[in-house]
Motif scaffolding. Structure first.
Motif, PDB file in Angstrom:
ATOM      1  N   HIS A 147       0.862  -1.184   0.000  1.00 28.43           N
ATOM      2  CA  HIS A 147       0.000   0.000   0.000  1.00 28.43           C
ATOM      3  C   HIS A 147       0.889   1.222   0.000  1.00 28.43           C
ATOM      4  CE1 HIS A 147      -3.205  -2.787   1.375  1.00 28.43           C
ATOM      5  NE2 HIS A 147      -3.991  -1.941   0.737  1.00 28.43           N
TER       6      HIS A 147
ATOM      7  N   HIS B 268      -4.258  -1.039  -8.020  1.00 25.65           N
ATOM      8  CA  HIS B 268      -5.551  -0.337  -7.988  1.00 25.65           C
ATOM      9  C   HIS B 268      -5.530   0.815  -7.003  1.00 25.65           C
ATOM     10  CE1 HIS B 268      -6.262  -3.679  -5.003  1.00 25.65           C
ATOM     11  NE2 HIS B 268      -6.650  -2.650  -4.275  1.00 25.65           N
TER      12      HIS B 268
ATOM     13  N   GLU C   5      -7.387   3.147  -4.116  1.00 21.11           N
ATOM     14  CA  GLU C   5      -8.395   3.013  -3.065  1.00 21.11           C
ATOM     15  C   GLU C   5      -8.202   4.077  -2.005  1.00 21.11           C
ATOM     16  OE1 GLU C   5      -7.720  -1.035  -1.898  1.00 21.11           O
ATOM     17  OE2 GLU C   5      -6.278  -0.471  -0.346  1.00 21.11           O
TER      18      GLU C   5
ATOM     19  N   GLU D 276      -2.628   0.271  -4.270  1.00 19.57           N
ATOM     20  CA  GLU D 276      -2.284  -1.062  -3.786  1.00 19.57           C
ATOM     21  C   GLU D 276      -1.631  -1.814  -4.943  1.00 19.57           C
ATOM     22  OE1 GLU D 276      -5.131  -3.354  -1.485  1.00 19.57           O
ATOM     23  OE2 GLU D 276      -4.188  -5.224  -2.144  1.00 19.57           O
TER      24      GLU D 276
END
Ligand code: MN
Length: 484
Positions: free
Chosen positions: A20, A131, A133, A161
């Protein structure tokens, strides 16, 4: 090499990582609230971040650009159509009751990252996807004895991520991979890579198997924010799994935590309690459709990345891979070196940067950006060695004076009279004096020519270290009739 020894034979570790990475941006992924680190709790929370009824999220275009730039830097495919989904779960630090993420259609598809192993060979790690988020807020349980607090400053901050394929086989691979991802993101300027502040953290999936066998059941170690701990946690966890299997047990798929103090992983939640996130497309957000020309414009902005810089430093300056790796670890290191190396001996420049300079920065708690000695000044110093104005040894004294006074090296050398004596007449006089004063040593050196070094030392001392050591050595050998 990559196998671990159990009581019943050898085992292979299989590792996949989810990183992350917090996007470097002024405002959050779906709101205009600030992302500045270290602000007063709950001072950077918009109505969207607090999930007030009726609030609508709006995608931050800059965060999207950052994700595309990162995907291109990871040699990955950019998906021109991507969709935001709701990932539903309940937690006090998640006021929406769901995280906006991307599930079926992430912004970035498959890519690949190359890591260099200590033996100089390369290992490819596949990237499955990247992706976008939202981050969650933060629960604080240790502020009051009987209450918990929630800080929503982080709520809604943009994360990338980055999910790898299960391509790593040793703790070393995983450490190099995280470090490489961190370096690439820092070069791109898409994440500051500050692991202590949590800007970059990794979930590590660990399983073991007999070499070449089917994949074993994996455990996920959550939220690792130090490369060193990642290595230790993997080694502990792999050994734990091997011991269980060899004792006839089975591995339960679960999420585990690394306990830094105890040096062990422990269970956090098992699969039976695992969430069913019930993902579905966020009805407040349309699919994001990108134009290829927009992606191409971002592509044109990609700076020189670590692999390319590594190759160029080796070619342009004749550096070895080891030195080049130290310099590319941080784009600022390489920039600093290239200023120092202008017009001077490059090998000398790299030794000064990675040796004396880095040693001083470490000892005094500076970074390359806050270094009290600027690249231009160090370049001037190395230039004085290159053109033989001073010896490397005197340069170390000048370096100390530079730290003390902030003066330019040329000025220090002038004022302190540190110029190397290359005048052979002056050196010859000193050599003659040392020879005349030590008849016994002269006898000895004729038997043991290696002792010439003692004479060089004496002459250097007599000249206050300013004589050119090569000239001294040549003269002594000539005077004493020693072969070279
Ligand atoms: Mn995630």
């Amino acid at each position: 090499m990559s196998l671990i020894q159990g009581a019943t034979g050898e085992w292979e570790i299989v590792l996949g990582l989810e990183i992350h990475a917090q996007i470097t941006s002024q405002s959050k992924l779906m709101s205009g609230a600030s992302t500045k680190f270290g602000a007063e709790p709950n001072s950077q929370v918009s109505l969207v971040d607090a999930a007030m009824p009726g609030m609508l999220p709006v995608v931050n275009e800059f965060c999207y650009e950052q994700a595309v730039l990162t995907g291109l830097g990871l040699n990955a495919e950019i998906n021109l159509v991507s969709i935001f989904d709701r990932k539903n779960y309940f937690y006090p630090d998640l006021p929406q009751g769901y995280q906006i993420s991307q599930f079926t259609d992430p912004i970035v598809g498959p890519g690949v990252v190359k890591i260099e192993l200590p033996d100089g060979s390369f290992h490819d790690v596949g990237i499955e996807r990247l992706h976008l988020e939202q981050d969650a807020g933060k629960s604080i349980h240790d502020l009051y004895p009987s209450q918990s607090c929630v800080d929503l400053n982080r709520s809604g901050v943009a994360l990338m991520e980055i999910v790898s394929d299960p391509d790593m086989r040793t703790a070393e691979h995983a450490k190099l991979y995280v470090s490489k991802i961190r370096t690439i993101l820092r070069y791109l300027g898409t994440c500051d890579g500050n692991m202590e502040q949590g800007s970059l953290r990794a979930d590590v999936n660990v399983s073991v198997r007999r070499p070449g066998a089917e994949l074993g059941t994996r455990c996920e170690i959550k939220n690792m924010n130090s490369i060193r701990n990642i290595g230790m946690a993997i080694e502990y966890e792999a050994r734990r799994q091997v011991d269980i299997i060899e004792d006839g047990g089975t591995i339960a798929q679960e999420t585990r935590l690394w306990d830094v103090a105890k040096g062990e992983t422990r269970s956090m939640r098992s699969k039976e309690e695992a969430h069913d996130y019930r993902y579905f497309p966020d009805p407040d957000l349309l699919p994001v459709v990108l134009e290829q020309s927009w992606v191409d414009a971002i592509k044109a902005r990609i700076p020189e990345l670590p692999d390319a810089k590594h190759g160029r430093l080796m070619r342009q300056y004749g550096l070895n891979s080891y030195d080049a790796n130290i310099l590319i670890a941080d784009p600022e290191n390489a920039d600093y070196f290239e200023i120092v190396a202008k017009g001077v001996d490059a090998k000398l420049a790299v030794n000064w940067v990675t040796g004396d300079l880095f040693g001083m920065l470490n000892k005094r708690g500076f970074t390359i950006e806050t270094s009290p000695i600027k690249a231009e000044a160090l370049g001037e110093l190395v230039g004085l060695i290159t053109d033989k104005t001073i010896s490397n040894k005197i340069a170390k004294q000048v370096f100390e004076f530079m730290l003390e006074t902030g003066d330019a090296p040329t000025k220090i050398v002038e004022e302190k009279g540190l110029k190397q004596v290359t005048d052979t007449g002056a050196i010859e006089k000193a050599v003659d004096e040392v020879i005349a004063a030590n008849p016994d040593k002269v006898e000895q050196v004729k038997q043991k020519p290696k002792m010439a070094g003692w004479f060089v030392g004496q002459v250097m001392q007599a000249t206050g270290g300013k004589a050119n050591p090569q000239a001294v050595s040549d003269l002594i050998k000539a005077k004493l009739g020693l072969e070279d």
